[in-house]
Design an enzyme around this catalytic site. Structure first.
Site, PDB file in Angstrom:
ATOM      1  N   TRP A   1       0.801  -1.223   0.000  1.00 46.34           N
ATOM      2  CA  TRP A   1       0.000   0.000   0.000  1.00 46.34           C
ATOM      3  C   TRP A   1       0.834   1.274   0.000  1.00 46.34           C
ATOM      4  O   TRP A   1       0.332   2.341  -0.289  1.00 46.34           O
ATOM      5  CB  TRP A   1      -0.923   0.024   1.226  1.00 46.34           C
ATOM      6  CG  TRP A   1      -0.216  -0.251   2.531  1.00 46.34           C
ATOM      7  CD1 TRP A   1      -0.173  -1.450   3.191  1.00 46.34           C
ATOM      8  CD2 TRP A   1       0.564   0.666   3.306  1.00 46.34           C
ATOM      9  NE1 TRP A   1       0.580  -1.325   4.330  1.00 46.34           N
ATOM     10  CE2 TRP A   1       1.055  -0.032   4.423  1.00 46.34           C
ATOM     11  CE3 TRP A   1       0.905   2.011   3.168  1.00 46.34           C
ATOM     12  CZ2 TRP A   1       1.857   0.557   5.403  1.00 46.34           C
ATOM     13  CZ3 TRP A   1       1.714   2.611   4.135  1.00 46.34           C
ATOM     14  CH2 TRP A   1       2.178   1.886   5.235  1.00 46.34           C
ATOM     15  N   ASN A   2       2.131   1.185   0.339  1.00 46.77           N
ATOM     16  CA  ASN A   2       2.871   2.429   0.574  1.00 46.77           C
ATOM     17  C   ASN A   2       3.255   3.166  -0.704  1.00 46.77           C
ATOM     18  O   ASN A   2       3.359   4.387  -0.714  1.00 46.77           O
ATOM     19  CB  ASN A   2       4.097   2.179   1.449  1.00 46.77           C
ATOM     20  CG  ASN A   2       5.029   1.128   0.894  1.00 46.77           C
ATOM     21  OD1 ASN A   2       4.644   0.301   0.072  1.00 46.77           O
ATOM     22  ND2 ASN A   2       6.267   1.141   1.347  1.00 46.77           N
TER      23      ASN A   2
ATOM     24  N   LYS B   1      -2.303  -8.216  -7.830  1.00 44.60           N
ATOM     25  CA  LYS B   1      -3.090  -8.220  -6.581  1.00 44.60           C
ATOM     26  C   LYS B   1      -2.590  -7.043  -5.731  1.00 44.60           C
ATOM     27  O   LYS B   1      -1.551  -7.117  -5.098  1.00 44.60           O
ATOM     28  CB  LYS B   1      -2.894  -9.547  -5.843  1.00 44.60           C
ATOM     29  CG  LYS B   1      -3.356  -9.557  -4.380  1.00 44.60           C
ATOM     30  CD  LYS B   1      -4.813  -9.236  -4.205  1.00 44.60           C
ATOM     31  CE  LYS B   1      -5.186  -9.155  -2.726  1.00 44.60           C
ATOM     32  NZ  LYS B   1      -4.649  -7.940  -2.049  1.00 44.60           N
ATOM     33  N   PRO B   2      -3.343  -5.912  -5.732  1.00 40.35           N
ATOM     34  CA  PRO B   2      -2.920  -4.760  -4.942  1.00 40.35           C
ATOM     35  C   PRO B   2      -3.322  -4.888  -3.477  1.00 40.35           C
ATOM     36  O   PRO B   2      -4.203  -5.689  -3.127  1.00 40.35           O
ATOM     37  CB  PRO B   2      -3.670  -3.606  -5.613  1.00 40.35           C
ATOM     38  CG  PRO B   2      -4.944  -4.241  -6.100  1.00 40.35           C
ATOM     39  CD  PRO B   2      -4.575  -5.657  -6.495  1.00 40.35           C
ATOM     40  N   ALA B   3      -2.686  -4.098  -2.636  1.00 41.62           N
ATOM     41  CA  ALA B   3      -3.055  -4.059  -1.226  1.00 41.62           C
ATOM     42  C   ALA B   3      -4.472  -3.523  -1.069  1.00 41.62           C
ATOM     43  O   ALA B   3      -4.891  -2.626  -1.801  1.00 41.62           O
ATOM     44  CB  ALA B   3      -2.071  -3.186  -0.455  1.00 41.62           C
TER      45      ALA B   3
ATOM     46  N   GLY C   1       6.501  -6.773   0.297  1.00 44.63           N
ATOM     47  CA  GLY C   1       5.780  -6.709   1.559  1.00 44.63           C
ATOM     48  C   GLY C   1       6.651  -7.170   2.701  1.00 44.63           C
ATOM     49  O   GLY C   1       7.890  -7.142   2.619  1.00 44.63           O
TER      50      GLY C   1
ATOM     51  N   GLU D   1      10.788  -8.730  -2.433  1.00 47.31           N
ATOM     52  CA  GLU D   1      11.313  -7.478  -1.882  1.00 47.31           C
ATOM     53  C   GLU D   1      10.635  -7.303  -0.544  1.00 47.31           C
ATOM     54  O   GLU D   1       9.463  -6.928  -0.456  1.00 47.31           O
ATOM     55  CB  GLU D   1      11.024  -6.318  -2.841  1.00 47.31           C
ATOM     56  CG  GLU D   1      11.892  -5.088  -2.568  1.00 47.31           C
ATOM     57  CD  GLU D   1      11.234  -4.113  -1.614  1.00 47.31           C
ATOM     58  OE1 GLU D   1      11.632  -4.120  -0.418  1.00 47.31           O
ATOM     59  OE2 GLU D   1      10.339  -3.374  -2.029  1.00 47.31           O
ATOM     60  N   LEU D   2      11.402  -7.595   0.532  1.00 47.93           N
ATOM     61  CA  LEU D   2      10.800  -7.762   1.848  1.00 47.93           C
ATOM     62  C   LEU D   2      11.187  -6.619   2.793  1.00 47.93           C
ATOM     63  O   LEU D   2      11.441  -5.511   2.354  1.00 47.93           O
ATOM     64  CB  LEU D   2      11.189  -9.136   2.401  1.00 47.93           C
ATOM     65  CG  LEU D   2      10.872 -10.316   1.457  1.00 47.93           C
ATOM     66  CD1 LEU D   2      11.352 -11.625   2.043  1.00 47.93           C
ATOM     67  CD2 LEU D   2       9.386 -10.371   1.133  1.00 47.93           C
TER      68      LEU D   2
ATOM     69  N   ARG E   1      10.491  10.421   3.239  1.00 50.60           N
ATOM     70  CA  ARG E   1       9.793  10.062   2.006  1.00 50.60           C
ATOM     71  C   ARG E   1       8.588   9.210   2.370  1.00 50.60           C
ATOM     72  O   ARG E   1       8.703   8.238   3.122  1.00 50.60           O
ATOM     73  CB  ARG E   1      10.740   9.301   1.079  1.00 50.60           C
ATOM     74  CG  ARG E   1      10.157   9.013  -0.286  1.00 50.60           C
ATOM     75  CD  ARG E   1      11.105   8.188  -1.133  1.00 50.60           C
ATOM     76  NE  ARG E   1      10.584   7.982  -2.477  1.00 50.60           N
ATOM     77  CZ  ARG E   1      11.001   7.014  -3.296  1.00 50.60           C
ATOM     78  NH1 ARG E   1      11.959   6.191  -2.911  1.00 50.60           N
ATOM     79  NH2 ARG E   1      10.482   6.885  -4.492  1.00 50.60           N
TER      80      ARG E   1
ATOM     81  N   CYS F   1      10.016   0.964   2.788  1.00 59.40           N
ATOM     82  CA  CYS F   1      11.003  -0.054   3.153  1.00 59.40           C
ATOM     83  C   CYS F   1      12.419   0.498   3.065  1.00 59.40           C
ATOM     84  O   CYS F   1      13.339  -0.032   3.688  1.00 59.40           O
ATOM     85  CB  CYS F   1      10.850  -1.278   2.262  1.00 59.40           C
ATOM     86  SG  CYS F   1      10.999  -0.919   0.503  1.00 59.40           S
TER      87      CYS F   1
ATOM     88  N   GLU G   1      10.991  -2.613  11.937  1.00 61.58           N
ATOM     89  CA  GLU G   1      10.800  -1.577  10.934  1.00 61.58           C
ATOM     90  C   GLU G   1       9.738  -0.611  11.442  1.00 61.58           C
ATOM     91  O   GLU G   1       8.580  -0.994  11.654  1.00 61.58           O
ATOM     92  CB  GLU G   1      10.374  -2.218   9.616  1.00 61.58           C
ATOM     93  CG  GLU G   1      10.515  -1.325   8.411  1.00 61.58           C
ATOM     94  CD  GLU G   1      10.333  -2.090   7.102  1.00 61.58           C
ATOM     95  OE1 GLU G   1      10.724  -1.542   6.061  1.00 61.58           O
ATOM     96  OE2 GLU G   1       9.800  -3.219   7.130  1.00 61.58           O
TER      97      GLU G   1
END
Length: 501
Positions: free
Chosen positions: A174-175, A198-200, A252, A274-275, A302, A308, A405
């Site tokens: 979502w970010n 598949k979007p958030a 995610g 990409e975690l 930002r 992330c 995080e």
């Protein structure tokens, strides 16, 4: 059912308004499968909320297992035709999509702000960044590599070609609802793959608008399908288990990524992951203080810190630590918080209530551990999911805020003495996505960069992302790379043909 191209002019009428209802008017709210907009198979929907006040700005169809299967079926029906499409034609579709996204950058930015909460300037920057992936991969589509050489023994020729890997399942967060989508869509389409996005569920509108934009750009039906759903695990599992799906690209959390890798392993589906990140921001005594603070503001703020790549742990050499912390607190404390569509606002709300509360929990824990608050440090009263820009000093090494995080506008500062201390602290995490290093000694900067365990390093820079560069991490921050030439190869298989003549 509605043809996707029926909604393609919806953006044109609302470029000049900041009214939420006008911004979202005309954006598809159904599933985009096989070139048509349709309701979920069971009629289920979910609401999309405005983070400024929690109000509902749209109601979107929530895909089911049956819908996930239909999306894969549509991608399969389109697969052979798209793979056989000449690279130049694939390139031209991506180029047209790039032009349309740039042309409508302001509208896309308002849409992102409405469902995500980030300030308009930040959202517009994301849109232009997202569009650059389409332009980059439009150019890369006609440069798919191959090789021909003579076998060392002279017995035959070695011919190596790259072919589309197959149907790609793209799962985005979502970010950055636009950029994380195009960073996957661009190389997948350039390679000749068909896709399901598949979007958030916090930010599905941007993805649906991108799906409609590609239809307008001339992308054949079924090549890009968009499947919003509140049942993310269920629909992704359904698609990954389909033997026709050969690629899973996920951005995610590490926790979810590990589960998806286990699922993909059952049928040996190729994965790109990409975690999570826990980026260190290392400042040496010889750093230019003005540049270091300016870079810290970019690396930390930002998207309001919900990134992330956001600087998460600030390690500052003891000789400059007090001055750096004071200057950073001054800059952070001066940020105006409010509705991201207000041009005077520099920090919008967090994406949802849970995100806001998680940030507050980490800050409260740091205060209990003895940290000092220089600015911010508490959730404001009133509606919306806001958290103020916060700077903490005296944070002990064991504090939880340094282990997790933060995903928010909080900068915990820790001092160090030596280069070895800086490297030890920077590497003291299972994550390794990006790191930031500030020093005026180039030799030191390169030396430290080489010792830090992260896939990317910003050396005297607070921003590292670039469509032409390979984006990705080490350790538990992921597998594979997005962007650059490497990103295209993630969606291709190498095939070796032994030839004699």
């Amino acid at each position: 059912m509605t043809d996707v191209t029926d909604v393609r002019d919806a953006t044109d009428a609302v470029h000049s308004t900041t009214d939420r209802a006008s911004i979202t008017a005309g954006v598809p709210t159904g599933l985009l499968i096989g070139g048509v907009e349709r309701a979920a198979s069971d009629g289920a929907t979910f609401d999309v909320h405005d983070p400024v006040d929690g109000s509902v700005i749209a109601t979107v169809s929530s895909g089911t297992r049956n819908d996930a299967q239909a999306a894969v079926d549509a991608a399969a029906d389109a697969a052979a035709g798209w793979a056989a499409t000449p690279p130049r034609k694939r390139s031209e579709v991506l180029s047209r999509a790039y032009d349309l996204m740039v042309e409508r950058a302001d509208w896309f930015a308002r849409l992102i702000t409405a469902e995500n909460g980030k300030v308009f300037a930040d959202a517009r920057g994301e849109v232009l960044y997202a569009a650059e992936f389409l332009r980059w991969y439009a150019e890369e589509a006609v440069r798919i590599p191959g090789a021909l050489q003579t076998a060392p023994g002279g017995t035959n020729k070695i011919l190596v070609e790259h072919r589309p890997i197959g149907i790609a399942i793209l799962v985005t967060p979502w970010n950055f609802p636009a950029a994380m989508a195009t960073r996957k869509i661009g190389p997948a389409l350039a390679a000749g793959c068909t896709t399901v996005l598949k979007p958030a569920s916090d930010t599905p509108l941007t993805a649906l608008a991108i799906g409609a934009l590609f239809a307008e750009a001339g992308l054949p039906a079924g090549v890009l399908n968009v499947l919003p759903s509140r049942s993310s695990g269920t629909v992704v599992e359904q698609m990954v288990r389909d033997p026709r799906a050969r690629k899973l690209s996920f951005t995610g959390s590490t926790e979810v990524g590990v589960k998806l890798m286990k699922l993909a392993a059952e049928s040996v589906v190729n994965t790109s992951m990409e975690l999570g990140g826990n980026a260190p921001f290392v400042v040496f005594d010889d750093a230019d203080l003005d540049e270091a603070v300016a870079g810290a503001m970019i690396a930390k703020m930002r998207n309001g810190g919900e990134a992330c790549t956001a600087a998460n742990r600030f390690y500052v050499q003891e000789g400059i630590a007090d001055a750096f912390s004071a200057r950073l607190a001054e800059a952070m404390g001066a940020l105006r918080t409010g509705d991201g569509l207000d041009p005077q606002v520099q920090l919008g709300p967090m994406v949802n209530e849970t995100a806001r509360d998680d940030i507050a929990r980490l800050v409260d824990g740091a205060k209990e551990d003895g940290a000092t608050v220089l600015t911010g440090g508490a959730s404001p009263d009133g509606p919306g999911w806001f958290y103020p820009a916060t700077v903490l000093t005296g944070v002990p090494e064991h504090a939880r805020i340094l282990k997790e995080e933060i995903f928010g506008p909080v900068a915990p500062v820790v001092t160090f003495r030596t280069e070895d201390d800086a490297v030890r602290l920077a590497n003291g995490t299972p994550f390794g996505l990006v790191s930031y290093v500030y020093t005026q000694d180039l030799a030191r900067g390169l030396r430290i960069s080489g010792r830090i365990e992260s896939g990317m390093v910003g050396l005297n820079r607070g921003l590292v992302s670039d469509p032409a560069a390979p984006f990705g991490g080490m350790k538990e921050s992921g597998i594979g790379r997005e962007g650059g030439a490497e990103g295209l190869l993630e969606y291709m298989e190498s095939q070796y043909i032994a030839v004699s003549w």
